[in-house]
Design a protein around this motif. Structure first.
Motif, PDB file in Angstrom:
ATOM      1  N   ASN A   1       0.765  -1.142  -0.029  1.00 33.68           N
ATOM      2  CA  ASN A   1      -0.050   0.101   0.115  1.00 33.68           C
ATOM      3  C   ASN A   1       0.866   1.253  -0.140  1.00 33.68           C
ATOM      4  N   LEU A   2       0.383   2.348  -0.350  1.00 32.44           N
ATOM      5  CA  LEU A   2       1.017   3.757  -0.503  1.00 32.44           C
ATOM      6  C   LEU A   2       1.437   4.258   0.906  1.00 32.44           C
ATOM      7  N   GLU A   3       0.920   3.752   2.014  1.00 29.71           N
ATOM      8  CA  GLU A   3       1.475   4.081   3.127  1.00 29.71           C
ATOM      9  C   GLU A   3       2.690   3.463   3.883  1.00 29.71           C
ATOM     10  N   ASP A   4       2.515   2.112   3.831  1.00 27.53           N
ATOM     11  CA  ASP A   4       3.574   1.125   4.436  1.00 27.53           C
ATOM     12  C   ASP A   4       4.690   1.001   3.804  1.00 27.53           C
ATOM     13  N   ASP A   5       4.323   0.939   2.227  1.00 23.69           N
ATOM     14  CA  ASP A   5       5.455   0.418   1.490  1.00 23.69           C
ATOM     15  C   ASP A   5       6.093   1.407   0.510  1.00 23.69           C
ATOM     16  N   LEU A   6       5.857   2.697   0.815  1.00 25.39           N
ATOM     17  CA  LEU A   6       6.318   3.648  -0.210  1.00 25.39           C
ATOM     18  C   LEU A   6       7.804   3.766  -0.317  1.00 25.39           C
ATOM     19  N   ASP A   7       8.453   3.403   0.707  1.00 23.35           N
ATOM     20  CA  ASP A   7       9.801   3.279   0.807  1.00 23.35           C
ATOM     21  C   ASP A   7      10.509   2.318  -0.001  1.00 23.35           C
ATOM     22  N   LYS A   8       9.681   1.401  -0.463  1.00 23.43           N
ATOM     23  CA  LYS A   8      10.183   0.206  -1.511  1.00 23.43           C
ATOM     24  C   LYS A   8      10.303   0.734  -2.952  1.00 23.43           C
ATOM     25  N   LEU A   9       9.920   2.052  -3.011  1.00 22.17           N
ATOM     26  CA  LEU A   9      10.094   2.697  -4.212  1.00 22.17           C
ATOM     27  C   LEU A   9      11.594   2.991  -4.604  1.00 22.17           C
ATOM     28  N   GLY A  10      12.177   2.977  -3.372  1.00 25.35           N
ATOM     29  CA  GLY A  10      13.679   3.111  -3.541  1.00 25.35           C
ATOM     30  C   GLY A  10      14.533   2.033  -4.315  1.00 25.35           C
ATOM     31  N   GLU A  11      13.548   0.636  -4.176  1.00 25.54           N
ATOM     32  CA  GLU A  11      14.503  -0.258  -4.455  1.00 25.54           C
ATOM     33  C   GLU A  11      14.224  -0.579  -6.234  1.00 25.54           C
ATOM     34  N   VAL A  12      13.375   0.281  -6.863  1.00 25.61           N
ATOM     35  CA  VAL A  12      12.954  -0.045  -8.173  1.00 25.61           C
ATOM     36  C   VAL A  12      13.474   0.832  -9.108  1.00 25.61           C
ATOM     37  N   ASP A  13      13.695   0.435 -10.629  1.00 33.41           N
ATOM     38  CA  ASP A  13      14.334   1.703 -11.549  1.00 33.41           C
ATOM     39  C   ASP A  13      13.184   2.125 -12.331  1.00 33.41           C
ATOM     40  N   TRP A  14      12.177   1.823 -12.149  1.00 30.97           N
ATOM     41  CA  TRP A  14      10.980   2.345 -12.898  1.00 30.97           C
ATOM     42  C   TRP A  14       9.420   2.475 -12.060  1.00 30.97           C
ATOM     43  N   ILE A  15       9.061   3.594 -11.833  1.00 37.46           N
ATOM     44  CA  ILE A  15       7.916   3.685 -11.260  1.00 37.46           C
ATOM     45  C   ILE A  15       6.646   4.167 -12.051  1.00 37.46           C
ATOM     46  N   VAL A  16       5.664   3.381 -12.219  1.00 34.06           N
ATOM     47  CA  VAL A  16       4.488   3.843 -13.213  1.00 34.06           C
ATOM     48  C   VAL A  16       3.326   4.176 -12.246  1.00 34.06           C
ATOM     49  N   GLU A  17       2.760   5.339 -12.491  1.00 36.79           N
ATOM     50  CA  GLU A  17       1.675   5.985 -11.650  1.00 36.79           C
ATOM     51  C   GLU A  17       0.469   5.624 -12.538  1.00 36.79           C
ATOM     52  N   ALA A  18      -0.521   4.918 -11.892  1.00 38.73           N
ATOM     53  CA  ALA A  18      -2.007   4.676 -12.728  1.00 38.73           C
ATOM     54  C   ALA A  18      -3.024   4.734 -11.575  1.00 38.73           C
ATOM     55  N   VAL A  19      -3.000   5.901 -10.925  1.00 37.11           N
ATOM     56  CA  VAL A  19      -4.175   6.157 -10.027  1.00 37.11           C
ATOM     57  C   VAL A  19      -5.262   6.909 -10.729  1.00 37.11           C
ATOM     58  N   VAL A  20      -6.264   7.179  -9.964  1.00 38.38           N
ATOM     59  CA  VAL A  20      -7.567   8.051 -10.641  1.00 38.38           C
ATOM     60  C   VAL A  20      -7.170   9.273 -11.430  1.00 38.38           C
TER      61      VAL A  20
END
Length: 799
Positions: A89-108
């Motif tokens: 989820n976007l509260e508990d796991d936002l720090d995991k974005l530091g592990e990735v090479d590409w972030i795709v946003e697909a929210v409302v």
């Protein structure tokens, strides 16, 4: 490309989950994150869960992942791909974005929500990570206002089309702040890894495909109301006759969802400045009314069409826009539609339709005229060239021709003259074209395709270096040999390609002759052979009509000779002293599979649907399919290990007897149609290139052909096991008497006949059993009924 090894998708709705699914399809571990729910469901309350429980906090993302395993057609190449998706989820796991090479946003689709999310993302963002939005129309630039210069340099739009697994188009939308190397990296990654056709779009409302596609739908809606037609009558005009999908206009709208369409149309209207253009995107009262009634299309069970159950089974009704009642579908009859059906090429179809003075012709002309003028007027606002527009419409809306290709097809001079007579304003781009003396937007020069560009000059159409065009090679006189059914083509680097081009690529005498010719030619003069083509499907099997005619005439010597020749040709491929690579794609059925199985390697498109489906027409494989699949399943098994051998033969019996067809190349591996050494190409445009590289690699490695080997069979006792399994299905009502007869014939072949268990037999022995069973079944009246039913109804008969 090497940089993108892990990804994260923010938003687990329909598109977000499907994007995560496609990333998993190509082997990229992906986080799928969504918001934290604020209330418990009734089910969660019964389980005693709290809002702090991870199962509750990750519920929305988990639901998105679960949907991937339920939806049909599946968003996944294989169920195992889901294992690469980690929910959060976007509260508990936002720090995991530091592990990735590409972030795709697909929210409302809400600018404020997106801006707030990007502010949070930047706090955990690892410099160098690419960030993109999947928005279908919100300004890319506006989303990251207030973000750092470095963040904006790594930010762009990546607009996938739904469903991401199947739709080719990906619009990439950079801003003035996006670094060129980031754009280039994403384009290469999308083409080579995700298998997409990339179009570079500008940061304008709804980008390219939706801008023009929605405009086209709007003018079609208006024309329908003015002409007093129904959606079913319009769909008869705007489908295959115009080079559009069978779903045409209103069945497509039902699939997309009327609420989604209204949202996209409203977005254009709110963001364009020209009053006349704003007026064009005003949604009709009919559509507003339907949305208010929740008649949204397929997702609510009714839209412009509604499926109902009647006395004769299910029936699809069409909406009458005047009464808002559903009625039986009407068939629009017009001479122009009949002329379009008879026309051999798409340009001939379009000309027969748009220049006709009947109800269909006038309608087709009106919507074509307006769409072409609009597309031309939008350059250079939405794209820098006509190629981007044409590709966007072909890849995003499945049109056979883009707007400018369509203009060439109906004749630019002729159509513009008529447009002027009707008082239309001709866009500057078109005036420039005609003033230059050119008569079409596309042309050829020195073997290259060229397109008209802003400024009055022609430029080469850029092609990916991995794209091999067989049509282009033919124009360059690279055909080595040819007949009506097949051609042998030099594709460079001393590699030849065997292309099928018979009707539906069905295998007949011409193709068998060309296989034999290819074997001799390649052995003498080439490094290897690729078997592939660029038709709609690789091969749907043998020429069924020919088999049925010979069987009905009881011309058994001729039919026996045909099967022998096919078997012999497949053997020639297997033992050719040069490497052979088959490159299947799409429907690869029956004889199509039998052509692939003897190859040293198969390089399959990801969207390849393989199956030995002969039982559906009352037969069993006759070109070596039984033998080849048996070889694959029993490879390496000690014939003395009888307990190991029987279950493997049972599996082959099940795959062929139940006519199992893979839903992807990845699933084809489960059936051993593909082996671990075989390759899968995600971008079909690169398929022939990859197959050619496989040939060259084997040649460089010092290729040696395989040697014939003995095959262990389960014999008479194993035959009885298989027969008993079929009998149980018969007794339980799962198969018919004729199904049982076919199953017994198949069992006898796979068991190796009446020999002791563990006997080693040679390939020709199994081929003889196969051929005898095939001929025997071809003589059965019920098998002939099945063949006729397939030829006339295009679906199997259970008799």
């Amino acid at each position: 490309m090497a940089k993108i090894k892990r990804a994260a998708v923010l938003g687990a709705g329909v598109m977000g989950a499907a994007i995560a699914g496609h990333l998993a399809n190509v082997g990229i571990p992906t986080y799928l994150l969504d918001i934290v729910p604020r209330e418990l469901t009734e089910e969660e309350k019964k389980k005693g869960l709290t809002l702090d429980d991870p199962r509750v906090r990750n519920r929305l993302a988990q639901a998105g992942k679960d949907r991937l395993l339920k939806e049909k057609p599946s968003p996944l190449y294989h169920r195992d791909a889901a294992n690469l998706i980690t929910v959060g989820n976007l509260e508990d796991d936002l720090d995991k974005l530091g592990e990735v090479d590409w972030i795709v946003e697909a929210v409302v689709e809400n600018l404020k929500i997106k801006q707030e999310l990007y502010a949070k993302v930047e706090r955990v963002w690892k410099p160098g990570t690419i960030v993109s939005s999947n928005t279908s129309g919100i300004s890319i630039r506006a989303m990251v206002e207030g973000r750092s210069e470095e963040f904006r340099a790594h930010f762009l739009g990546t607009h996938f089309f739904n469903p991401p697994r199947y739709m080719k188009l990906l619009e990439i939308i950079p801003t003035e702040a996006t670094r060129p190397e980031i754009v280039a990296e994403m384009k290469a990654f999308a083409e080579d890894v995700l298998g997409k056709g990339v179009v570079m779009a500008k940061d304008t409302p709804n980008f390219i495909a939706n801008r023009i596609g929605v405009y086209g739908l709007q003018v079609t809606l208006k024309a329908m109301e003015e002409a007093g037609l129904g959606p079913d009558e319009v769909d008869a005009i705007t489908g295959r006759a115009m080079g559009r999908p069978k779903s045409a206009t209103f069945r497509t709208l039902d699939l997309v969802g009327l609420d989604t369409f209204v949202h996209v149309a409203d977005n254009v209207r709110e963001n364009v400045s020209d009053p006349a253009e704003k007026e064009t995107f005003v949604v009709s009262p009919l559509l507003r009314d339907m949305v208010e009634r929740k008649w949204l299309g397929q997702k609510t069970g009714q839209g412009f069409y509604k499926k109902v159950k009647g006395e004769k089974g299910s029936e699809i009704l069409a909406l009458d826009p005047k009464t808002m009642e559903y009625r039986p579908r009407k068939k629009l009859r017009a001479p122009s539609l009949e002329a379009a059906k008879r026309a051999k090429s798409l340009p001939e179809k379009l000309q027969a339709l748009v220049y006709a003075d009947d109800v269909a012709g006038r309608f087709a002309w009106e919507i074509t005229k307006k769409t072409l003028l609009y597309a031309a007027a939008r350059i250079p606002e939405i794209a820098d060239d006509i190629v981007s527009v044409d590709r966007a419409m072909k890849w995003g809306f499945n049109w056979d021709l883009g707007p400018f290709e369509m203009w060439d097809a109906i004749g630019v001079e002729k159509s513009v003259a008529r447009m002027r007579e009707e008082g239309e304003t001709i866009p500057p781009l078109v005036e420039e074209l005609l003033a230059s003396g050119a008569k079409s937007f596309y042309g050829k020069e020195d073997g290259k395709v060229r397109h008209f560009h802003i400024g009055g000059k022609f430029r080469d159409v850029e092609e990916h270096p991995k794209t091999i065009s067989l049509d282009r090679l033919k124009e360059q006189n690279r055909v080595i040999k040819a007949n009506k059914g097949a051609s042998l083509i030099d594709i460079g680097d001393d590699v030849a390609l065997l292309e099928f081009h018979s009707p539906k690529n069905a295998i007949g005498a011409d193709i068998i002759m060309m296989i034999n010719a290819a074997v001799k030619e390649v052995s003498a003069n080439y490094r290897g052979l690729v078997i592939g083509n660029q038709g709609t499907n690789f091969c749907v099997g043998a020429n069924l009509m020919l088999i049925l005619m010979e069987a009905q005439d009881q011309n058994w010597p001729e039919l026996d000779l045909m099967v022998r020749q096919f078997q012999k040709a497949m053997g020639s491929l297997r033992y050719l002293d040069r490497p052979v690579v088959a490159a299947p794609f799409g429907m690869t059925l029956g004889g199509g599979v039998e052509v692939c199985l003897p190859a040293d390697r198969i390089q399959a498109a990801a969207e390849t649907y393989m199956g030995l489906v002969e039982v559906g027409v009352g037969l069993i494989p006759g070109g070596g399919g039984n033998k080849e699949l048996l070889l694959r399943w029993t490879e390496g098994v000690d014939p003395k290990e009888k307990l190991l051998l029987q279950p493997l033969v049972n599996k082959v019996f099940e795959i062929i007897g139940m006519a199992k067809v893979s839903t992807s190349a990845h699933e084809a591996r489960d059936y051993k149609f593909l082996r671990p050494c075989d390759g899968i190409t995600v971008n079909r445009d690169h398929l022939l290139y990859d197959a050619k590289q496989a040939v060259l690699a084997m040649d460089r490695a010092g290729y040696r052909p395989p040697q014939p080997r003995k095959i262990p069979v389960v014999g008479e006792s194993g035959y009885n096991v298989l027969k008993l399994g079929a009998y149980n299905l018969l007794q339980s009502g799962h198969i018919t008497e004729h199904d049982y007869k076919i199953a017994c014939k198949l069992a006898y072949v796979l068991a190796g006949g009446a020999v002791p268990e563990g006997t080693l037999v040679d390939e020709q022995y199994l081929l003889d059993l196969e051929r005898e069973a095939f001929l025997s079944l071809a003589g059965e009246p019920k098998s002939q009924q099945r063949m006729m039913h397939m030829l006339t109804k295009n679906k199997p008969l259970r008799n």
